[in-house]
Design an enzyme around this catalytic site. Structure first.
Site, short mmCIF file in Angstrom:
data_model
loop_
_atom_site.label_atom_id
_atom_site.label_comp_id
_atom_site.label_asym_id
_atom_site.label_seq_id
_atom_site.Cartn_x
_atom_site.Cartn_y
_atom_site.Cartn_z
N GLY A 102 64.23 0.85 -44.20
CA GLY A 102 63.20 0.32 -45.00
C GLY A 102 63.13 -1.20 -44.87
N ARG A 107 64.01 -7.10 -45.61
CA ARG A 107 64.11 -8.37 -45.65
C ARG A 107 62.43 -8.85 -45.60
NH1 ARG A 107 66.41 -11.51 -40.73
NH2 ARG A 107 66.09 -9.67 -39.20
N LYS A 123 58.49 -12.12 -44.04
CA LYS A 123 59.92 -11.72 -43.54
C LYS A 123 60.88 -12.72 -43.95
CE LYS A 123 61.93 -9.77 -39.49
NZ LYS A 123 61.56 -9.19 -38.08
N GLY A 168 68.87 -9.83 -47.01
CA GLY A 168 67.27 -10.09 -46.97
C GLY A 168 66.72 -11.35 -46.54
N ARG A 172 53.83 -12.37 -41.64
CA ARG A 172 53.44 -11.47 -40.52
C ARG A 172 52.30 -10.82 -41.33
NH1 ARG A 172 58.31 -7.76 -38.63
NH2 ARG A 172 58.22 -6.72 -40.34
N ARG A 209 55.11 2.74 -39.89
CA ARG A 209 56.03 2.87 -38.68
C ARG A 209 56.10 4.35 -38.37
NH1 ARG A 209 59.53 -1.85 -38.82
NH2 ARG A 209 58.18 -3.42 -40.12
N ASP A 233 62.06 3.05 -36.04
CA ASP A 233 61.32 2.24 -37.33
C ASP A 233 60.83 0.89 -36.75
OD1 ASP A 233 64.47 1.64 -36.47
OD2 ASP A 233 64.20 -0.24 -37.75
N ASP A 255 58.36 -6.03 -34.77
CA ASP A 255 59.63 -6.53 -35.12
C ASP A 255 60.16 -6.97 -33.95
OD1 ASP A 255 59.84 -5.70 -37.52
OD2 ASP A 255 61.15 -4.21 -37.25
P1 AMP Z 1 65.62 -4.36 -37.41
O1 AMP Z 1 66.88 -4.09 -36.53
O2 AMP Z 1 65.13 -5.74 -37.75
O3 AMP Z 1 64.59 -3.41 -37.16
O4 AMP Z 1 66.15 -3.88 -38.87
C1 AMP Z 1 66.76 -2.64 -38.98
C2 AMP Z 1 66.87 -2.28 -40.81
O5 AMP Z 1 67.77 -3.43 -40.93
C3 AMP Z 1 65.52 -2.42 -41.47
O6 AMP Z 1 65.71 -1.71 -42.51
C4 AMP Z 1 65.72 -4.10 -41.80
O7 AMP Z 1 64.88 -4.26 -43.07
C5 AMP Z 1 67.05 -4.12 -42.16
N1 AMP Z 1 67.35 -5.59 -41.99
C6 AMP Z 1 67.77 -6.33 -41.00
N2 AMP Z 1 68.04 -7.48 -41.17
C7 AMP Z 1 68.21 -7.66 -42.56
C8 AMP Z 1 68.70 -8.66 -43.58
N3 AMP Z 1 69.09 -9.85 -43.14
N4 AMP Z 1 68.70 -8.39 -44.89
C9 AMP Z 1 68.46 -7.09 -45.13
N5 AMP Z 1 67.98 -6.16 -44.48
C10 AMP Z 1 67.99 -6.44 -43.23
MG MG Z 2 62.96 -2.99 -38.18
#
Ligand code: AMP
Ligand code: MG
Length: 539
Positions: free
Chosen positions: A109, A112, A132, A145, A202, A209, A283, A293
């Site tokens: 989900g 952030r 973001k 987040g 963004r 997705r 995702d 992403d």
């Molecule tokens: P990503 O690797 O950026 O695709 O992130 C994978 C998952 O981790 C997604 O659900 C993101 O929203 C969550 N996520 C990544 N970085 C953070 C963060 N700093 N705080 C909260 N959720 C995060």
């Molecule tokens: Mg992601």
């Protein structure tokens, strides 16, 4: 009497179809949890102390109907950091799951990312706006987040660079410093540092997705799955809706087939410019075939098909350059599994997945022909030419972008050139030409002789051919080390290079003579430097 003037921003029209038509999480308190039977949760962005605008995209602003003056206003910065709301905004975080590095990871989900809503511009185009790094959501799991400046600069610049390269992508409107600090252990090695926080706005027609569908199937919530599929087709694939407005199994298969096609086209573009996504988890796969992403992505400097910028993936190299086409197919298979309950027949999915392979191969060959400046090509006659070249390129470090760009300067009309004269226009593309062996050089020249002979069989002038090649072989790409230099400056409060790169990358196929320095090979100091060749998921 004080009359409040209505700014351009206040005139944006939000229609928010996503929240209007899809089931919401009934819990509105913002705490981490598993969210069942819902497509999203309402959540507000965190308020920040002292936002500063670093950069914005003029083209994106124009697309949304936001004027230059509006972008320079305090209100713009406040709105796109999440401190102020426009009427009609309805912020929410989306629920989705995903396969990470080949394993089902359950609910992920928007941890952030906070959607502000969807606006419809004057041309009736729908654009979802998403912040973001604007604070925690129910999907934040054990993270904060937030986003740091370095990763936000990378996302902001790359989204716009990809757009100008003609590659399907989510866009970026703005980059704002929050004035707050964020702690990150960049290489997960026990060295947490304080970094500057930032928020990118963004923009995309939809942020749905593959994982948005997977989550419902994994939980057996097939009624919600159907609602989301129908919503997606009606909103983003209206051409698939038949006259009687009913969606049936046939519509679902046509839809899936189209996703196979657009995904194939996106990956062909990546291969064309040497873009390595780095985290092709399900995702991170857009249902619209957009690049989405921007995390530990990177650009090939020297042509190394095994390269991946992502240190988290350094051992397996699952997401390396050469494997991107196969991984996209694997991800499509996971999407097929997610939609299967609505169709309950395997064959049509198999056929669609075959379409992916066929379409990819066809597009890839045509892309290669264009990169080499061939007007017509046939797999039987020219397949060998591509194959031989792609065997030669990784053997000795050669810069992919410079090589293809300079290939347009090859003299193919004069049959009497010496080896040295023939290879001369390309010499600058090798990282250390002086170390290239005689054997390699003669094999390369041999290839060039076949290639130039092939060109002589086509009816094209050198000028016309060069012009054509320069529309597919960019001169400027967002090299990893360039972003890093811009980040280092921005960290010290100097945003000039972020804005300079934004400008240069807006015309990637033009010569831009006064910007030659941005078209140079990666310098030696950047070869193994963090941020330049190696990136982690920490952002
Ligand atoms: P990503 O690797 O950026 O695709 O992130 C994978 C998952 O981790 C997604 O659900 C993101 O929203 C969550 N996520 C990544 N970085 C953070 C963060 N700093 N705080 C909260 N959720 C995060
Ligand atoms: Mg992601």
């Amino acid at each position: 009497m004080h009359v409040k003037t209505i700014s351009g921003l206040d005139k944006l029209i939000f229609d928010n179809r996503f929240v209007k038509e899809l089931p919401a999480d009934l819990e509105t308190k913002n705490y981490r949890r598993q969210v069942m039977k819902s497509c999203y949760s309402y959540v507000l962005p965190a308020q920040v102390k002292e936002p500063t605008l670093v950069a914005y995209s003029k083209e994106m602003a124009k697309e949304l109907g936001i004027s230059h003056d509006d972008c320079s206003s305090k209100q713009f910065t406040n709105v796109f950091v999440g401190n102020e709301f426009l009427s009609g905004m309805k912020p929410y975080a989306m629920c989705y799951g995903g396969h990470q590095f080949g394993n089902w990871a359950g609910q992920l989900g928007d941890g952030r990312a906070i959607n502000l809503g969807e606006i419809v511009n004057q041309r009736e185009q729908r654009w979802a706006l998403q912040l973001k790094g604007a604070g925690a959501t129910p999907y934040s799991r054990n993270a904060d987040g937030l986003a740091v400046l370095r990763s936000s600069v990378r996302e902001f610049l790359c989204s716009e660079a990809m757009f100008h390269l003609g590659i399907p992508t989510t866009r970026a409107l703005s980059l704002v410093l929050t004035g707050e600090h964020v702690v990150r252990d960049m290489f997960y090695n026990g060295n947490p540092q304080t970094e500057r926080g930032a928020v990118v706005c963004r923009v995309a027609p939809s942020f749905i997705r593959f994982g948005s569908f997977q989550i419902f199937t994994s939980r057996g919530e097939i009624d919600v799955l159907r609602q989301l599929v129908d919503f997606t087709i009606r909103t983003d694939f209206p051409h698939l809706v038949k006259n009687d407005l009913k969606l049936d199994k046939q519509s679902y298969i046509e839809w899936f087939t189209e996703i196979c096609t657009t995904t194939a086209e996106m990956v062909v573009h990546w291969q064309r410019v040497g873009f390595v996504h780095g985290v092709m988890n399900t995702d991170n796969m857009s249902i619209l075939g957009l690049t989405i992403d921007y995390g530990p992505y990177g650009w090939l400097d020297d042509y190394d098909p095994d390269w991946t910028p992502n240190t988290t993936d350094a051992d397996e190299r699952r997401y390396r350059y050469s494997q991107q086409p196969e991984i996209a197919l694997w991800n499509l298979l996971q999407l097929a599994n997610a939609i299967y309950p609505l169709v309950e027949e395997e064959d049509p999915f198999q056929r669609a997945l075959t379409t992916y392979n066929q379409h990819f191969n066809q597009e890839w060959q045509s892309m290669m022909a264009q990169k080499l400046g061939l007007k017509q090509f046939s797999v039987e006659n020219d397949g060998g030419l591509f194959k031989e070249l792609l065997t030669l390129l990784p053997e000795v470090e050669i810069d992919m972008t410079i090589f293809y760009r300079k290939l347009a300067n090859i003299n193919f009309q004069n049959e009497g050139l010496t080896d040295k004269q023939l290879i001369e226009p390309l010499v600058d593309a090798w990282y250390r030409f002086e170390a290239v062996s005689d054997d390699y050089q003669s094999r390369f020249v041999n290839w060039l002789r076949k290639y130039t002979e092939r060109l002589r069989n086509e009816d094209a002038s050198p000028e016309e051919r060069k012009k054509r090649m320069n529309t597919v072989n960019p001169k400027y790409i967002l090299r990893n080390y360039l972003s890093q230099l811009a980040i280092d400056k921005a960290d010290k409060g100097d945003f000039s290079m972020v804005n300079e790169l934004l400008e240069v990358m807006s015309f990637p196929y033009d010569e831009q003579l006064e910007k030659e320095e941005y078209a140079k090979k990666r310098p030696d100091w950047a070869r193994n430097k963090a941020g330049c060749s190696q990136l982690s998921c920490s952002s």
